[in-house]
Design an enzyme around this catalytic site. Sequence first.
Site, PDB file in Angstrom:
ATOM      1  N   SER A 216       0.679  -1.221  -0.018  1.00 45.58           N
ATOM      2  CA  SER A 216       0.007   0.160  -0.047  1.00 45.58           C
ATOM      3  C   SER A 216       0.938   1.166  -0.021  1.00 45.58           C
ATOM      4  O   SER A 216       1.741   1.535  -0.756  1.00 45.58           O
ATOM      5  CB  SER A 216      -0.759  -0.043   1.264  1.00 45.58           C
ATOM      6  OG  SER A 216      -2.101   0.903   1.352  1.00 45.58           O
ATOM      7  N   ASP A 435      -8.737  -4.237  -6.068  1.00 40.51           N
ATOM      8  CA  ASP A 435      -8.279  -3.506  -4.967  1.00 40.51           C
ATOM      9  C   ASP A 435      -9.163  -2.335  -4.828  1.00 40.51           C
ATOM     10  O   ASP A 435      -8.877  -1.477  -5.563  1.00 40.51           O
ATOM     11  CB  ASP A 435      -6.841  -3.131  -5.151  1.00 40.51           C
ATOM     12  CG  ASP A 435      -6.071  -2.820  -3.689  1.00 40.51           C
ATOM     13  OD1 ASP A 435      -6.635  -2.036  -2.998  1.00 40.51           O
ATOM     14  OD2 ASP A 435      -4.974  -3.490  -3.228  1.00 40.51           O
ATOM     15  N   HIS A 465      -7.701  -5.797  -0.544  1.00 38.73           N
ATOM     16  CA  HIS A 465      -6.442  -4.804  -0.709  1.00 38.73           C
ATOM     17  C   HIS A 465      -5.391  -5.731  -0.564  1.00 38.73           C
ATOM     18  O   HIS A 465      -4.963  -6.353   0.557  1.00 38.73           O
ATOM     19  CB  HIS A 465      -6.542  -4.018   0.586  1.00 38.73           C
ATOM     20  CG  HIS A 465      -5.587  -2.827   0.470  1.00 38.73           C
ATOM     21  ND1 HIS A 465      -5.208  -2.163  -0.473  1.00 38.73           N
ATOM     22  CD2 HIS A 465      -4.927  -2.444   1.525  1.00 38.73           C
ATOM     23  CE1 HIS A 465      -4.304  -1.251  -0.186  1.00 38.73           C
ATOM     24  NE2 HIS A 465      -4.212  -1.504   0.953  1.00 38.73           N
TER      25      HIS A 465
END
Length: 496
Positions: A216, A435, A465
């Site tokens: 991320s 995602d 995610h």
Amino acid sequence: MARCVRWTALAVAAALLGAGCSGGASDDGKGGGPPAAQRLDWGRCKATTDGPAPSSDWQCATLKVPLDWSKPDGEKIGLALIRTKARGGKRIGSLLFNFGGPGGSGVSMMPSYATTVSSLRERYDLVSWDPRGVGASEGIRCRDDKAIQAAEAIDQTPDTPAEEKAYLRDADEFGKGCQKAAGELMKHVSTTDTARDMDLMRQVLGDDELHYFGISYGTELGGVYAHLFPKKVGRMVLDAVVDPTADTIGHAENQARGFQRALDDYLRSTGQDPAQGTRKIADLLRRIDARPLPTSSPGRKLTQTLALTGIVLPLYSKDGWPTLSSALRAAERGDGSELLALADGYNERDASGHYGTTTHSQRVISCLDDRRRPTVEQTRRLLPRFERISPVFGAFLGWDTAGWCHDWPVAGQYDTPEVSAPGAAPILVVGNTGDPATPYEGARRMADELGKGVGVVLTWKGEGHGAYGSGSDCVDSTVDAYLLTGTVPRDGKVCS
């Protein structure tokens, strides 16, 4: 979320784990030599108020880094580190993990995530840390629990001049609270500062190259590191990739698309038409905005913003979809308890009413990074576009571009981060088509920005995610082969 909009993009958004550090560096923190000339004193990790200490397999230490990297011999601050040693033969070195945010605690997350990456422990020491301004590394708390709970009543999608005034006043007060708490540190928690910390970490850990797994926001951090130190890049994986070409508004639009896409997929999985299901949820949120729902939590009601946050959390993983269905059914019956519980999990609120500080650190870091700060007038003009992208999430994310860093006391550093890394070793960039927080398109853009022959894209046609450890043997085996044996896959490989 990545960088500047509200919903943080942590590897595990609901994680509420904790572990403290003991030990320290031999440097006395007052200069007098190169920052790398220090020895880490690894010791048993301590328990914290957030949770027990991890098992004896884990060790903790403190690394001393310059507060201001332009003055490397000046004042030092401490960064909390955690590691577990490689258990197999043919050790490669240390593998450094950043789980996102910005603001996520690696010290808390690493022991829990170690099961997911257990195969990598055969040849690597697994290492993570709390970046500057986070958790045990000079962590920043901008307001107390009472003030955090009081702010839940602020309408984050203001509909009247009075609501708009209250929204902006709350943003101002939050920034002033951060400045009071952080002091000089507030100017030195940027992604670039942390990337320089990582290179010092590499040296002190004894590695010639940095082996890194960024998730991320950790992908942006990895890209910035690769730009600053291309010749020091070892084996680097970037999973759930932030779009490095997007500015403040672009990130908010990306997230509106990503969460709406995930919501559409969720609705299809329950047999609903996505457009019809979206209208139903948007109507529920409008009703909650006008009249917050009662909950089983004494003295607390479910506001529109809390409801949105409660909807967001289970979209991070397909495993959360049944929970979302139950919470939405309860809300339709007039009971906001389940959505409130989900929002509390996201906001790190425990049963005693104590809140975590991930979003505090996130805001301080992202507002220092981001130079573009839309005005209220600009946001008003953008709102129709955001609402077209997502009738559920658009207005919130649109308003967030104005409120997140409104009247922030420290200037931002750039519009978009520089991640070009000519001459770096191949970097594996992993994108997931479903995602919600870091939409898939960011993976290709990151690879292109890293440069030809550097960025190598691996695609997973999945949900949630992040891709690694999410149920795809194809993804896991490809990443493992790259990290453990140096096998670089074909650029564009697809795992379904």
